[in-house]
Design a protein around this motif. Structure first.
Motif, short mmCIF file in Angstrom:
data_model
loop_
_atom_site.label_atom_id
_atom_site.label_comp_id
_atom_site.label_asym_id
_atom_site.label_seq_id
_atom_site.Cartn_x
_atom_site.Cartn_y
_atom_site.Cartn_z
N PHE A 14 39.10 67.67 61.18
CA PHE A 14 39.94 66.84 61.06
C PHE A 14 41.23 66.64 61.54
CE2 PHE A 14 42.52 63.83 58.31
CZ PHE A 14 41.85 62.77 58.44
N ALA A 15 42.07 67.83 61.28
CA ALA A 15 43.29 67.92 61.78
C ALA A 15 43.66 67.79 63.06
CB ALA A 15 43.97 69.27 61.49
N GLU A 16 42.70 68.26 63.97
CA GLU A 16 42.36 68.12 65.46
C GLU A 16 42.41 66.67 65.84
OE1 GLU A 16 39.35 70.77 66.74
OE2 GLU A 16 40.76 72.43 66.43
N ALA A 17 41.34 66.17 65.09
CA ALA A 17 40.94 64.47 65.35
C ALA A 17 42.28 63.68 65.04
CB ALA A 17 39.84 64.07 64.46
N LYS A 18 43.19 64.05 64.09
CA LYS A 18 44.23 63.34 63.84
C LYS A 18 45.47 63.63 64.81
CE LYS A 18 47.09 64.13 60.33
NZ LYS A 18 47.73 64.27 58.59
N ALA A 19 45.43 64.94 65.05
CA ALA A 19 46.47 65.29 66.29
C ALA A 19 46.42 64.38 67.43
CB ALA A 19 46.56 66.70 66.48
N ALA A 43 54.20 60.23 60.04
CA ALA A 43 54.20 59.92 58.57
C ALA A 43 53.28 58.09 58.76
CB ALA A 43 55.59 59.73 57.91
N TRP A 44 53.67 57.35 59.73
CA TRP A 44 52.96 56.25 59.54
C TRP A 44 51.30 56.41 59.78
CZ3 TRP A 44 49.48 53.96 63.19
CH2 TRP A 44 49.38 52.70 62.67
N LEU A 45 51.00 57.29 60.69
CA LEU A 45 49.41 57.66 60.91
C LEU A 45 49.08 58.12 59.48
CD1 LEU A 45 47.14 57.46 62.88
CD2 LEU A 45 48.02 59.79 63.60
N ASP A 46 49.74 59.13 59.09
CA ASP A 46 49.18 59.55 57.57
C ASP A 46 48.92 58.59 56.72
OD1 ASP A 46 48.97 62.33 58.37
OD2 ASP A 46 51.12 62.79 57.61
N ALA A 47 49.81 57.56 56.58
CA ALA A 47 49.46 56.69 55.56
C ALA A 47 48.43 55.57 56.01
CB ALA A 47 50.95 55.66 55.33
N TRP A 48 48.54 55.17 57.32
CA TRP A 48 47.32 54.20 57.69
C TRP A 48 45.98 54.75 57.88
CZ3 TRP A 48 44.34 54.21 62.64
CH2 TRP A 48 43.87 53.08 62.77
N LEU A 49 45.85 56.03 57.87
CA LEU A 49 44.63 56.85 57.73
C LEU A 49 43.76 56.62 56.56
CD1 LEU A 49 44.95 59.86 59.99
CD2 LEU A 49 43.55 58.03 60.48
N LYS A 50 44.78 56.35 55.23
CA LYS A 50 44.31 56.37 54.12
C LYS A 50 44.11 54.90 53.57
CE LYS A 50 46.91 60.34 53.11
NZ LYS A 50 48.17 60.97 52.54
N GLU A 51 44.50 53.85 54.49
CA GLU A 51 44.38 52.43 54.09
C GLU A 51 43.01 51.85 54.21
OE1 GLU A 51 47.46 50.11 55.74
OE2 GLU A 51 48.73 51.41 54.97
N PRO A 52 42.18 51.27 53.38
CA PRO A 52 40.87 50.61 53.83
C PRO A 52 41.31 49.48 54.83
CG PRO A 52 41.39 50.86 51.55
CD PRO A 52 42.66 51.26 52.00
N SER A 53 40.00 49.43 55.91
CA SER A 53 40.47 48.60 56.97
C SER A 53 39.24 47.48 56.99
CB SER A 53 40.54 49.36 58.25
OG SER A 53 40.24 48.23 59.49
N PRO A 54 39.72 46.37 56.94
CA PRO A 54 38.39 45.31 57.23
C PRO A 54 37.67 45.46 58.43
CG PRO A 54 40.58 44.19 56.49
CD PRO A 54 40.85 45.47 56.95
N GLU A 55 38.28 45.77 59.38
CA GLU A 55 37.46 46.13 60.61
C GLU A 55 36.40 47.22 60.48
OE1 GLU A 55 39.33 45.95 64.10
OE2 GLU A 55 41.19 44.77 63.90
#
Length: 87
Positions: A14-19, A43-55
């Motif tokens: 997962f860390a590689e995918a996030k990178a 930091a923005w990406l870390d927060a965004w990855l945790k937010e449910p997305s309608p899409e």
């Protein structure tokens, strides 16, 4: 350890995918002309990855990274966000 499927079908951490997403996000921001925006993209990406997305039908981008199709969807969402369309 979280694992996800890459576009090529191989398993990656997962860390590689996030990178890879962070690298893509940096590229998109640079293309937009907002190179020195003062935003901590990691930091923005870390927060965004945790937010449910309608899409993603209510799933989080982190959950979508579990397979190649989901990873592709996450990249498309980031691309649309760069273009100013709601994600």
């Amino acid at each position: 350890m979280k694992l996800v499927l890459s576009e090529e079908g191989s398993i990656m951490k997962f860390a590689e995918a996030k990178a890879e997403l962070l690298e893509e996000l940096c590229r998109l921001v640079a293309q937009s002309g907002e190179v020195d925006s003062g935003i901590d993209l990691a930091a923005w990406l870390d927060a965004w990855l945790k937010e449910p997305s309608p899409e993603l039908r209510g799933a989080t981008p982190a959950q979508a990274l579990r397979n190649a199709s989901g990873r592709h969807q996450v990249l498309k969402i980031l691309e649309r966000m760069r273009g100013g369309l709601p994600a």
